[in-house]
Design a protein around this motif. Structure first.
Motif, PDB file in Angstrom:
ATOM      1  N   LEU A  79      20.077  22.872 -12.434  1.00  0.00           N
ATOM      2  CA  LEU A  79      18.785  22.689 -11.982  1.00  0.00           C
ATOM      3  C   LEU A  79      18.409  21.871 -10.627  1.00  0.00           C
ATOM      4  O   LEU A  79      17.577  22.247  -9.722  1.00  0.00           O
ATOM      5  CB  LEU A  79      18.225  21.612 -13.178  1.00  0.00           C
ATOM      6  CG  LEU A  79      16.712  21.203 -13.127  1.00  0.00           C
ATOM      7  CD1 LEU A  79      15.760  22.284 -13.224  1.00  0.00           C
ATOM      8  CD2 LEU A  79      16.662  20.114 -14.287  1.00  0.00           C
ATOM      9  N   VAL A  80      19.552  20.893 -10.363  1.00  0.00           N
ATOM     10  CA  VAL A  80      19.443  20.268  -9.171  1.00  0.00           C
ATOM     11  C   VAL A  80      19.663  21.360  -7.929  1.00  0.00           C
ATOM     12  O   VAL A  80      19.083  21.057  -6.883  1.00  0.00           O
ATOM     13  CB  VAL A  80      20.362  19.021  -9.045  1.00  0.00           C
ATOM     14  CG1 VAL A  80      20.391  18.552  -7.724  1.00  0.00           C
ATOM     15  CG2 VAL A  80      19.836  17.905 -10.065  1.00  0.00           C
ATOM     16  N   GLU A  81      20.667  22.352  -8.041  1.00  0.00           N
ATOM     17  CA  GLU A  81      20.830  23.253  -7.121  1.00  0.00           C
ATOM     18  C   GLU A  81      19.561  24.142  -6.742  1.00  0.00           C
ATOM     19  O   GLU A  81      19.274  24.391  -5.742  1.00  0.00           O
ATOM     20  CB  GLU A  81      22.056  23.990  -7.446  1.00  0.00           C
ATOM     21  CG  GLU A  81      23.532  23.612  -7.321  1.00  0.00           C
ATOM     22  CD  GLU A  81      24.436  24.259  -7.842  1.00  0.00           C
ATOM     23  OE1 GLU A  81      24.318  25.358  -8.105  1.00  0.00           O
ATOM     24  OE2 GLU A  81      25.713  23.661  -7.900  1.00  0.00           O
ATOM     25  N   GLN A  82      19.051  24.339  -7.990  1.00  0.00           N
ATOM     26  CA  GLN A  82      17.779  25.327  -7.733  1.00  0.00           C
ATOM     27  C   GLN A  82      16.542  24.418  -6.989  1.00  0.00           C
ATOM     28  O   GLN A  82      15.905  24.889  -6.088  1.00  0.00           O
ATOM     29  CB  GLN A  82      17.341  25.674  -9.094  1.00  0.00           C
ATOM     30  CG  GLN A  82      15.968  26.404  -9.072  1.00  0.00           C
ATOM     31  CD  GLN A  82      16.203  27.847  -8.249  1.00  0.00           C
ATOM     32  OE1 GLN A  82      17.470  28.219  -8.389  1.00  0.00           O
ATOM     33  NE2 GLN A  82      15.245  28.557  -7.851  1.00  0.00           N
ATOM     34  N   ASN A  84      17.103  21.827  -4.896  1.00  0.00           N
ATOM     35  CA  ASN A  84      17.571  21.974  -3.452  1.00  0.00           C
ATOM     36  C   ASN A  84      17.357  23.106  -2.693  1.00  0.00           C
ATOM     37  O   ASN A  84      17.152  23.276  -1.442  1.00  0.00           O
ATOM     38  CB  ASN A  84      18.962  21.409  -3.309  1.00  0.00           C
ATOM     39  CG  ASN A  84      19.235  19.832  -3.767  1.00  0.00           C
ATOM     40  OD1 ASN A  84      18.220  19.265  -3.557  1.00  0.00           O
ATOM     41  ND2 ASN A  84      20.423  19.560  -4.189  1.00  0.00           N
ATOM     42  N   THR A  85      17.669  24.365  -3.376  1.00  0.00           N
ATOM     43  CA  THR A  85      17.132  25.762  -2.848  1.00  0.00           C
ATOM     44  C   THR A  85      15.938  25.717  -2.466  1.00  0.00           C
ATOM     45  O   THR A  85      15.381  26.419  -1.496  1.00  0.00           O
ATOM     46  CB  THR A  85      17.745  26.824  -3.558  1.00  0.00           C
ATOM     47  OG1 THR A  85      19.248  26.758  -4.278  1.00  0.00           O
ATOM     48  CG2 THR A  85      17.548  28.257  -3.245  1.00  0.00           C
ATOM     49  N   LEU A  86      14.976  25.214  -3.488  1.00  0.00           N
ATOM     50  CA  LEU A  86      13.465  25.405  -3.161  1.00  0.00           C
ATOM     51  C   LEU A  86      13.180  24.617  -2.214  1.00  0.00           C
ATOM     52  O   LEU A  86      12.331  24.867  -1.272  1.00  0.00           O
ATOM     53  CB  LEU A  86      12.810  25.107  -4.268  1.00  0.00           C
ATOM     54  CG  LEU A  86      12.857  26.479  -5.448  1.00  0.00           C
ATOM     55  CD1 LEU A  86      12.110  26.076  -6.657  1.00  0.00           C
ATOM     56  CD2 LEU A  86      12.352  27.523  -4.925  1.00  0.00           C
ATOM     57  N   GLY A  87      13.729  23.348  -1.934  1.00  0.00           N
ATOM     58  CA  GLY A  87      13.255  22.324  -1.116  1.00  0.00           C
ATOM     59  C   GLY A  87      11.987  21.982  -0.982  1.00  0.00           C
ATOM     60  O   GLY A  87      11.250  21.888  -1.900  1.00  0.00           O
ATOM     61  N   ALA A  88      11.300  22.021   0.376  1.00  0.00           N
ATOM     62  CA  ALA A  88       9.992  21.647   0.550  1.00  0.00           C
ATOM     63  C   ALA A  88       8.951  22.390  -0.164  1.00  0.00           C
ATOM     64  O   ALA A  88       7.890  21.868  -0.439  1.00  0.00           O
ATOM     65  CB  ALA A  88       9.439  21.377   2.056  1.00  0.00           C
ATOM     66  N   ASP A  89       9.231  23.802  -0.415  1.00  0.00           N
ATOM     67  CA  ASP A  89       8.594  24.618  -1.003  1.00  0.00           C
ATOM     68  C   ASP A  89       8.292  24.346  -2.566  1.00  0.00           C
ATOM     69  O   ASP A  89       7.338  24.753  -3.048  1.00  0.00           O
ATOM     70  CB  ASP A  89       9.149  26.006  -0.941  1.00  0.00           C
ATOM     71  CG  ASP A  89       8.029  27.105  -1.183  1.00  0.00           C
ATOM     72  OD1 ASP A  89       6.910  27.094  -0.740  1.00  0.00           O
ATOM     73  OD2 ASP A  89       8.643  28.367  -1.957  1.00  0.00           O
ATOM     74  N   LEU A  90       8.854  23.384  -3.061  1.00  0.00           N
ATOM     75  CA  LEU A  90       8.683  22.951  -4.551  1.00  0.00           C
ATOM     76  C   LEU A  90       7.626  22.322  -4.696  1.00  0.00           C
ATOM     77  O   LEU A  90       6.964  22.719  -5.774  1.00  0.00           O
ATOM     78  CB  LEU A  90      10.080  22.334  -4.999  1.00  0.00           C
ATOM     79  CG  LEU A  90       9.995  21.783  -6.126  1.00  0.00           C
ATOM     80  CD1 LEU A  90      10.193  22.847  -7.234  1.00  0.00           C
ATOM     81  CD2 LEU A  90      11.337  20.810  -6.697  1.00  0.00           C
ATOM     82  N   ASN A  91       7.098  21.408  -3.688  1.00  0.00           N
ATOM     83  CA  ASN A  91       5.875  20.719  -3.823  1.00  0.00           C
ATOM     84  C   ASN A  91       4.738  21.835  -4.039  1.00  0.00           C
ATOM     85  O   ASN A  91       3.776  21.408  -4.587  1.00  0.00           O
ATOM     86  CB  ASN A  91       5.754  19.882  -2.930  1.00  0.00           C
ATOM     87  CG  ASN A  91       6.593  18.620  -2.926  1.00  0.00           C
ATOM     88  OD1 ASN A  91       6.974  18.419  -3.916  1.00  0.00           O
ATOM     89  ND2 ASN A  91       7.035  17.990  -1.679  1.00  0.00           N
ATOM     90  N   ARG A  92       4.737  22.670  -3.279  1.00  0.00           N
ATOM     91  CA  ARG A  92       3.685  23.807  -3.305  1.00  0.00           C
ATOM     92  C   ARG A  92       3.520  24.573  -4.588  1.00  0.00           C
ATOM     93  O   ARG A  92       2.637  25.264  -4.899  1.00  0.00           O
ATOM     94  CB  ARG A  92       3.660  24.745  -2.108  1.00  0.00           C
ATOM     95  CG  ARG A  92       3.347  23.946  -0.837  1.00  0.00           C
ATOM     96  CD  ARG A  92       3.291  25.024   0.319  1.00  0.00           C
ATOM     97  NE  ARG A  92       4.622  25.455   0.812  1.00  0.00           N
ATOM     98  CZ  ARG A  92       5.401  24.780   1.545  1.00  0.00           C
ATOM     99  NH1 ARG A  92       5.004  23.481   2.123  1.00  0.00           N
ATOM    100  NH2 ARG A  92       6.562  25.221   1.992  1.00  0.00           N
ATOM    101  N   ARG A  93       4.694  24.721  -5.270  1.00  0.00           N
ATOM    102  CA  ARG A  93       4.977  25.550  -6.418  1.00  0.00           C
ATOM    103  C   ARG A  93       4.748  24.883  -7.711  1.00  0.00           C
ATOM    104  O   ARG A  93       4.493  25.516  -8.767  1.00  0.00           O
ATOM    105  CB  ARG A  93       6.498  26.331  -6.386  1.00  0.00           C
ATOM    106  CG  ARG A  93       6.590  27.159  -5.298  1.00  0.00           C
ATOM    107  CD  ARG A  93       7.915  27.921  -5.528  1.00  0.00           C
ATOM    108  NE  ARG A  93       8.148  28.967  -4.416  1.00  0.00           N
ATOM    109  CZ  ARG A  93       8.962  29.898  -4.674  1.00  0.00           C
ATOM    110  NH1 ARG A  93       9.795  29.771  -5.675  1.00  0.00           N
ATOM    111  NH2 ARG A  93       9.469  30.709  -3.879  1.00  0.00           N
ATOM    112  N   ALA A  94       4.756  23.728  -7.588  1.00  0.00           N
ATOM    113  CA  ALA A  94       4.652  22.741  -8.785  1.00  0.00           C
ATOM    114  C   ALA A  94       4.028  21.879  -8.909  1.00  0.00           C
ATOM    115  O   ALA A  94       3.925  20.921  -7.967  1.00  0.00           O
ATOM    116  CB  ALA A  94       6.216  22.611  -9.245  1.00  0.00           C
ATOM    117  N   CYS A  95       3.070  21.428  -9.831  1.00  0.00           N
ATOM    118  CA  CYS A  95       2.457  20.120 -10.133  1.00  0.00           C
ATOM    119  C   CYS A  95       3.427  19.288 -10.943  1.00  0.00           C
ATOM    120  O   CYS A  95       4.025  19.626 -11.887  1.00  0.00           O
ATOM    121  CB  CYS A  95       1.285  20.547 -10.906  1.00  0.00           C
ATOM    122  SG  CYS A  95       0.610  18.879 -11.387  1.00  0.00           S
TER     123      CYS A  95
END
Length: 118
Positions: A79-82, A84-95
């Motif tokens: 989960l942490v690796e995923q 980290n892979t998403l990085g800054a894009d994670l904030n735009r993809r998830a609430c």
């Protein structure tokens, strides 16, 4: 996850089987000890069976705890690796308000499912 620790899973299954079979010995040994007027041999056999069965139960529990913990750590690492892979894009993809506890719960359930526990 179980495949990654197949030796430990096989050990846990073996210990669990031996422990379950060992649960059948004390009633038999107790009946033989009583029938033979508490002969020392049967009493010692009963004591020995109880000690061996207690050791098997302890080792089975210890092995299954190691399996569960390893599965949990592997799940969290993935989960942490995923994340980290998403990085800054994670904030735009998830609430992050509600899904985080659900994701953590799913993570825990995935690790628990590998050991068939509730």
């Amino acid at each position: 996850m179980a495949w990654a620790q197949k030796g430990r899973v096989a050990l846990g299954a073996t210990l669990g089987t031996l422990w379950t079979v060992g649960l059948t010995l004390p009633p038999y040994l107790l009946s033989r000890a009583i029938d033979d007027d508490l002969a020392p041999g049967w009493v010692l056999a009963l004591l020995g069976a109880g000690l061996v069965n207690a050791w098997l139960a302890m080792m089975r529990h210890r092995t299954m705890t190691k399996i569960r913990m390893d599965a949990n750590f592997r799940t969290v690492r993935a989960l942490v690796e995923q994340i980290n892979t998403l990085g800054a894009d994670l904030n735009r993809r998830a609430c992050w308000s509600a899904p985080v506890p659900r994701r953590a719960w799913r993570c825990w359930r995935a690790s628990a499912a590998s050991t068939a526990r509730r």
